[in-house]
Design a protein around this motif. Sequence first.
Motif, PDB file in Angstrom:
ATOM      1  N   ARG B   2       0.833  -1.200   0.000  1.00  0.00           N
ATOM      2  CA  ARG B   2       0.000   0.000   0.000  1.00  0.00           C
ATOM      3  C   ARG B   2       0.867   1.248   0.000  1.00  0.00           C
ATOM      4  NH1 ARG B   2      -3.249   1.817   5.150  1.00  0.00           N
ATOM      5  NH2 ARG B   2      -1.082   2.043   5.701  1.00  0.00           N
ATOM      6  N   PRO B   3       0.696   2.115  -0.999  1.00  0.00           N
ATOM      7  CA  PRO B   3       1.519   3.335  -1.030  1.00  0.00           C
ATOM      8  C   PRO B   3       1.069   4.330   0.033  1.00  0.00           C
ATOM      9  CG  PRO B   3       0.409   2.914  -3.149  1.00  0.00           C
ATOM     10  CD  PRO B   3      -0.234   2.045  -2.117  1.00  0.00           C
ATOM     11  N   GLU B   4       1.924   5.287   0.287  1.00  0.00           N
ATOM     12  CA  GLU B   4       1.580   6.410   1.142  1.00  0.00           C
ATOM     13  C   GLU B   4       1.300   7.608   0.240  1.00  0.00           C
ATOM     14  OE1 GLU B   4       1.316   6.416   4.429  1.00  0.00           O
ATOM     15  OE2 GLU B   4       1.812   4.271   4.492  1.00  0.00           O
ATOM     16  N   PRO B   5       0.390   8.493   0.666  1.00  0.00           N
ATOM     17  CA  PRO B   5       0.124   9.671  -0.172  1.00  0.00           C
ATOM     18  C   PRO B   5       1.254  10.699  -0.088  1.00  0.00           C
ATOM     19  CG  PRO B   5      -1.289   9.668   1.789  1.00  0.00           C
ATOM     20  CD  PRO B   5      -0.496   8.404   1.845  1.00  0.00           C
ATOM     21  N   GLU B  22      10.178  16.727  -7.423  1.00  0.00           N
ATOM     22  CA  GLU B  22      10.539  16.852  -6.015  1.00  0.00           C
ATOM     23  C   GLU B  22       9.282  16.511  -5.229  1.00  0.00           C
ATOM     24  OE1 GLU B  22      12.463  20.295  -3.966  1.00  0.00           O
ATOM     25  OE2 GLU B  22      13.263  20.633  -5.994  1.00  0.00           O
ATOM     26  N   LEU B  23       9.343  15.505  -4.380  1.00  0.00           N
ATOM     27  CA  LEU B  23       8.144  15.023  -3.694  1.00  0.00           C
ATOM     28  C   LEU B  23       8.273  15.157  -2.188  1.00  0.00           C
ATOM     29  CD1 LEU B  23       7.685  11.690  -5.702  1.00  0.00           C
ATOM     30  CD2 LEU B  23       6.625  13.911  -6.171  1.00  0.00           C
ATOM     31  N   GLU B  24       7.132  15.457  -1.556  1.00  0.00           N
ATOM     32  CA  GLU B  24       7.114  15.484  -0.090  1.00  0.00           C
ATOM     33  C   GLU B  24       5.895  14.706   0.395  1.00  0.00           C
ATOM     34  OE1 GLU B  24       6.918  19.569   1.077  1.00  0.00           O
ATOM     35  OE2 GLU B  24       5.127  19.967  -0.100  1.00  0.00           O
ATOM     36  N   PRO B  25       6.020  14.057   1.551  1.00  0.00           N
ATOM     37  CA  PRO B  25       4.893  13.252   2.030  1.00  0.00           C
ATOM     38  C   PRO B  25       3.737  14.126   2.490  1.00  0.00           C
ATOM     39  CG  PRO B  25       6.689  13.213   3.627  1.00  0.00           C
ATOM     40  CD  PRO B  25       7.177  13.997   2.452  1.00  0.00           C
ATOM     41  N   GLU B  26       2.530  13.580   2.289  1.00  0.00           N
ATOM     42  CA  GLU B  26       1.317  14.275   2.737  1.00  0.00           C
ATOM     43  C   GLU B  26       1.345  14.393   4.273  1.00  0.00           C
ATOM     44  OE1 GLU B  26      -1.247  16.318   1.068  1.00  0.00           O
ATOM     45  OE2 GLU B  26      -0.963  14.611  -0.277  1.00  0.00           O
ATOM     46  N   ASN B  27       1.833  13.333   4.908  1.00  0.00           N
ATOM     47  CA  ASN B  27       1.912  13.322   6.375  1.00  0.00           C
ATOM     48  C   ASN B  27       3.352  13.033   6.807  1.00  0.00           C
ATOM     49  OD1 ASN B  27      -1.066  13.085   6.234  1.00  0.00           O
ATOM     50  ND2 ASN B  27      -0.568  10.988   5.617  1.00  0.00           N
ATOM     51  N   GLY B  28       3.863  13.775   7.737  1.00  0.00           N
ATOM     52  CA  GLY B  28       5.178  13.492   8.319  1.00  0.00           C
ATOM     53  C   GLY B  28       6.332  13.970   7.458  1.00  0.00           C
ATOM     54  N   LYS B  82       2.955  21.121  -9.544  1.00  0.00           N
ATOM     55  CA  LYS B  82       3.077  21.434  -8.127  1.00  0.00           C
ATOM     56  C   LYS B  82       1.727  21.264  -7.410  1.00  0.00           C
ATOM     57  CE  LYS B  82       4.331  25.006  -4.919  1.00  0.00           C
ATOM     58  NZ  LYS B  82       4.558  26.382  -4.601  1.00  0.00           N
ATOM     59  N   GLY B  83       1.749  20.558  -6.283  1.00  0.00           N
ATOM     60  CA  GLY B  83       0.530  20.370  -5.505  1.00  0.00           C
ATOM     61  C   GLY B  83      -0.233  19.100  -5.851  1.00  0.00           C
ATOM     62  N   HIS B  84       0.085  18.491  -6.995  1.00  0.00           N
ATOM     63  CA  HIS B  84      -0.600  17.247  -7.369  1.00  0.00           C
ATOM     64  C   HIS B  84      -0.178  16.105  -6.434  1.00  0.00           C
ATOM     65  CE1 HIS B  84      -1.671  18.443 -11.787  1.00  0.00           C
ATOM     66  NE2 HIS B  84      -2.315  19.155 -10.873  1.00  0.00           N
ATOM     67  N   SER B  85      -1.097  15.118  -6.355  1.00  0.00           N
ATOM     68  CA  SER B  85      -0.889  14.037  -5.397  1.00  0.00           C
ATOM     69  C   SER B  85      -0.481  12.754  -6.115  1.00  0.00           C
ATOM     70  CB  SER B  85      -2.203  13.828  -4.656  1.00  0.00           C
ATOM     71  OG  SER B  85      -2.059  12.856  -3.687  1.00  0.00           O
ATOM     72  N   LEU B  86       0.321  11.941  -5.476  1.00  0.00           N
ATOM     73  CA  LEU B  86       0.639  10.620  -6.011  1.00  0.00           C
ATOM     74  C   LEU B  86       0.977   9.686  -4.851  1.00  0.00           C
ATOM     75  CD1 LEU B  86       4.123  10.658  -7.840  1.00  0.00           C
ATOM     76  CD2 LEU B  86       3.489  12.143  -5.973  1.00  0.00           C
ATOM     77  N   GLY B  87       1.077   8.393  -5.153  1.00  0.00           N
ATOM     78  CA  GLY B  87       1.390   7.406  -4.118  1.00  0.00           C
ATOM     79  C   GLY B  87       2.855   7.019  -4.199  1.00  0.00           C
ATOM     80  N   LEU B  88       3.431   6.700  -3.043  1.00  0.00           N
ATOM     81  CA  LEU B  88       4.846   6.318  -3.034  1.00  0.00           C
ATOM     82  C   LEU B  88       5.065   5.214  -2.005  1.00  0.00           C
ATOM     83  CD1 LEU B  88       7.873   8.733  -3.035  1.00  0.00           C
ATOM     84  CD2 LEU B  88       7.779   6.888  -1.364  1.00  0.00           C
ATOM     85  N   ARG B  89       5.820   4.179  -2.381  1.00  0.00           N
ATOM     86  CA  ARG B  89       6.312   3.242  -1.373  1.00  0.00           C
ATOM     87  C   ARG B  89       7.780   2.951  -1.628  1.00  0.00           C
ATOM     88  NH1 ARG B  89       5.375  -2.115  -3.112  1.00  0.00           N
ATOM     89  NH2 ARG B  89       4.584  -2.023  -5.246  1.00  0.00           N
ATOM     90  N   GLY B  90       8.506   2.735  -0.552  1.00  0.00           N
ATOM     91  CA  GLY B  90       9.937   2.532  -0.629  1.00  0.00           C
ATOM     92  C   GLY B  90      10.592   3.114   0.601  1.00  0.00           C
ATOM     93  N   PRO B  91      11.887   3.321   0.635  1.00  0.00           N
ATOM     94  CA  PRO B  91      12.814   3.005  -0.447  1.00  0.00           C
ATOM     95  C   PRO B  91      13.177   1.521  -0.451  1.00  0.00           C
ATOM     96  CG  PRO B  91      14.020   3.975   1.381  1.00  0.00           C
ATOM     97  CD  PRO B  91      12.563   3.938   1.780  1.00  0.00           C
ATOM     98  N   TYR B  92      13.455   1.001  -1.640  1.00  0.00           N
ATOM     99  CA  TYR B  92      13.774  -0.405  -1.813  1.00  0.00           C
ATOM    100  C   TYR B  92      15.153  -0.584  -2.446  1.00  0.00           C
ATOM    101  CZ  TYR B  92       8.697  -1.045  -1.198  1.00  0.00           C
ATOM    102  OH  TYR B  92       7.410  -1.039  -0.730  1.00  0.00           O
ATOM    103  N   GLY B  93      15.718  -1.765  -2.256  1.00  0.00           N
ATOM    104  CA  GLY B  93      16.898  -2.189  -3.000  1.00  0.00           C
ATOM    105  C   GLY B  93      18.222  -1.936  -2.312  1.00  0.00           C
ATOM    106  N   GLU B  94      19.230  -2.590  -2.861  1.00  0.00           N
ATOM    107  CA  GLU B  94      20.603  -2.491  -2.355  1.00  0.00           C
ATOM    108  C   GLU B  94      21.287  -1.262  -2.964  1.00  0.00           C
ATOM    109  OE1 GLU B  94      22.497  -4.430  -0.141  1.00  0.00           O
ATOM    110  OE2 GLU B  94      20.495  -5.149   0.400  1.00  0.00           O
ATOM    111  N   PRO B  95      22.025  -0.522  -2.141  1.00  0.00           N
ATOM    112  CA  PRO B  95      22.622   0.741  -2.607  1.00  0.00           C
ATOM    113  C   PRO B  95      24.013   0.557  -3.243  1.00  0.00           C
ATOM    114  CG  PRO B  95      23.005   0.472  -0.271  1.00  0.00           C
ATOM    115  CD  PRO B  95      22.254  -0.759  -0.716  1.00  0.00           C
TER     116      PRO B  95
END
Lengths: 389, 270
Positions: B2-5, B22-28, B82-95
């Motif tokens: 489940r992504p976060e907004p 450039e993305l910022e979380p809706e919460n936190g 700017k201001g549009h919403s999307l879902g994000l989950r992560g971060p994933y994978g080996e660096p």
Amino acid sequence: MRPDQQGEAIFLLPDEKLAELLSAIKERGYQLIAPILRDAALCFSEIDGASELPQGLRDAQSPGSYRIKQTASPERFAHASGPTSLKRFLYPPRLKLWQTQRKANAMVFEEPADPPPRYAFIGPRPCDLQAVAIQDRVFLRSAHPDNDYRRRRENALFVAVNCLHPSESCFCSSMNSGPSAKSGFDILLTEQIESEELYYLVQTGTDEGLEILNTLKLKPAADSKKRKAATELKQATKKIERKLDPTGIGPALKERLDSPAWDELENRCLACGNCTLACPTCFCSTVEDHTDLAGEIATRDRVWDSCFQQSFSYVAGGPVRSTIKGRYRQWLTHKLSSWSDQFGTLGCVGCGRCITWCPVGIDLVAEANAICTERQSQNPTKTTIGVSP
Amino acid sequence: MRPEPWRVKRVHKDTRDTFSLELEPENGDPFSFLPGQFNMLYLFGTGEVPISISGDPGQTDAILHTVRRVGVVTDAMGQLRKGHSLGLRGPYGEPWPLDQAENKDIVIVAGGIGLAPLRPALLSIVANRDKYQNIVLLYGARTPDDILYRKDLEKLSAQLDIQVFVTVDRGTANWRGSIGVVPNMIRRAPFDAQNAVAMICGPEIMIHYATKELHRRGLPDEKIFVSMERNMKCGIGLCGHCQFGPYFVCRDGPVFPYSRVEKLLQVREA
């Protein structure tokens, strides 16, 4: 039942009392799922009680062929695995993952909150139990375990049946998964017929299984009956002719990714994906997004996918595996080789479903053995059995 | 799954077909990530795609993703403002193995959009410059107009302790720089193969020739790291799509020591 289990408590369940056993299970809140005749095949489906369990059905399976025959025998489990496995219940073909609603330009994500079903599986075979044990490793021993699988799995009850009638496609003895169950069951039945009297030898594997059995007040089975069942299970093992070397096959396939034997599959395999759907351990999935007509609610479903689809490996620019040969090789080497690297076990239980349900009768055992002996496969209509790598 | 907004804080147009969000979380607050990791970005009703994080790991107020329009989802992402919403989950994978690169020369080899997952590594190296020896960036784009992060590259070029080499496949009338493929620049790149680490991201054909050239310079397989691209649906090793031999690229990669994938990369359609 195994000969070395002679000392364990084994009870006698007359066929008349099978209905009582299933009712006792149902009363505990379980949905009964058992193999019944559907679309001319024995498929795991929901039943109300023991009266719905078919009697006298025998199956004849071979590469690309499955036929059911009605006999006069009262036996209920005298057949091998049908096309469905427990996979479709514990890991459903389509599952809603979440839905999201667009509210004032922000999104809210919600997961379904339905309580998980409580399934009691009546009649899964030892190979089916092994398949569940393998899926446990895939879905649960992960940094990101599959929560839906976990809840269904924890709720499930397994009333397994030892396999006295393996089909021509079976090779569980090679994969160490049958024809006798060693673990993974709550209750284990061995169906027996003796001078037209049908009964089951019953063992338990868990406290819940024992608790259910205790309500039936069964008598211990006589030693002679235990010996008869043990002998028949030994005979069942001998009937299995298909052989695969489970320890040698993985490393051998890794060394033969460039073998010319793969080329021939390009012309025979239809890339239909039947084998992956019939396989009780294949776990690949994709996701589908749907939006309602108003464009306010979007849902995401997880659906079974198959590595035989060209789109499966698509990245910008094209699919990684555009040839059927490449996709067949991915499937076979995953099942019999790289699965071990990923999960510490092979991804095959020897149930033979992929062999029976391949529309052109491609035989996994014959192909794997042929590739590992670096020999061209036989005439496609003829299967090679028992070629050791 | 489940992504976060999340919300778009700013959009940058990088090139003709590439943009950064450039993305910022809706919460936190945004999470911290390691250079080379990726997120799954979800666009309402359209779909979800794996996108590498291309921002500065030291910057904590937003997470940057650079996206090239190549399909349905990335095309639609190009419409985000700017201001549009999307879902994000992560971060994933080996660096990227920045710890293994300490006190060594670092050769960064990037092709096209392959520079995006290397950018956080580059920024982290620059911020901790004294931990490393010579730094060489070899970057190739299709044309001068396709050069990504041009301002970054110009700033790095001006820095006397970092060497930047850029090449293009096809020049334009006013391009006076190098024309050719990236692997060809490895031959003369200033690094000590006895004490270096290479990090590569780009098309597989570029990876193939770049590793050949690095071998020729004497860099052993264990010192070469590559970032792989495969189809991904879950990002957490459950859906099976990104399998590459025994590996799930999303979970065991995307960054691999070349020694682990060399054999498989030689197999067609592995």
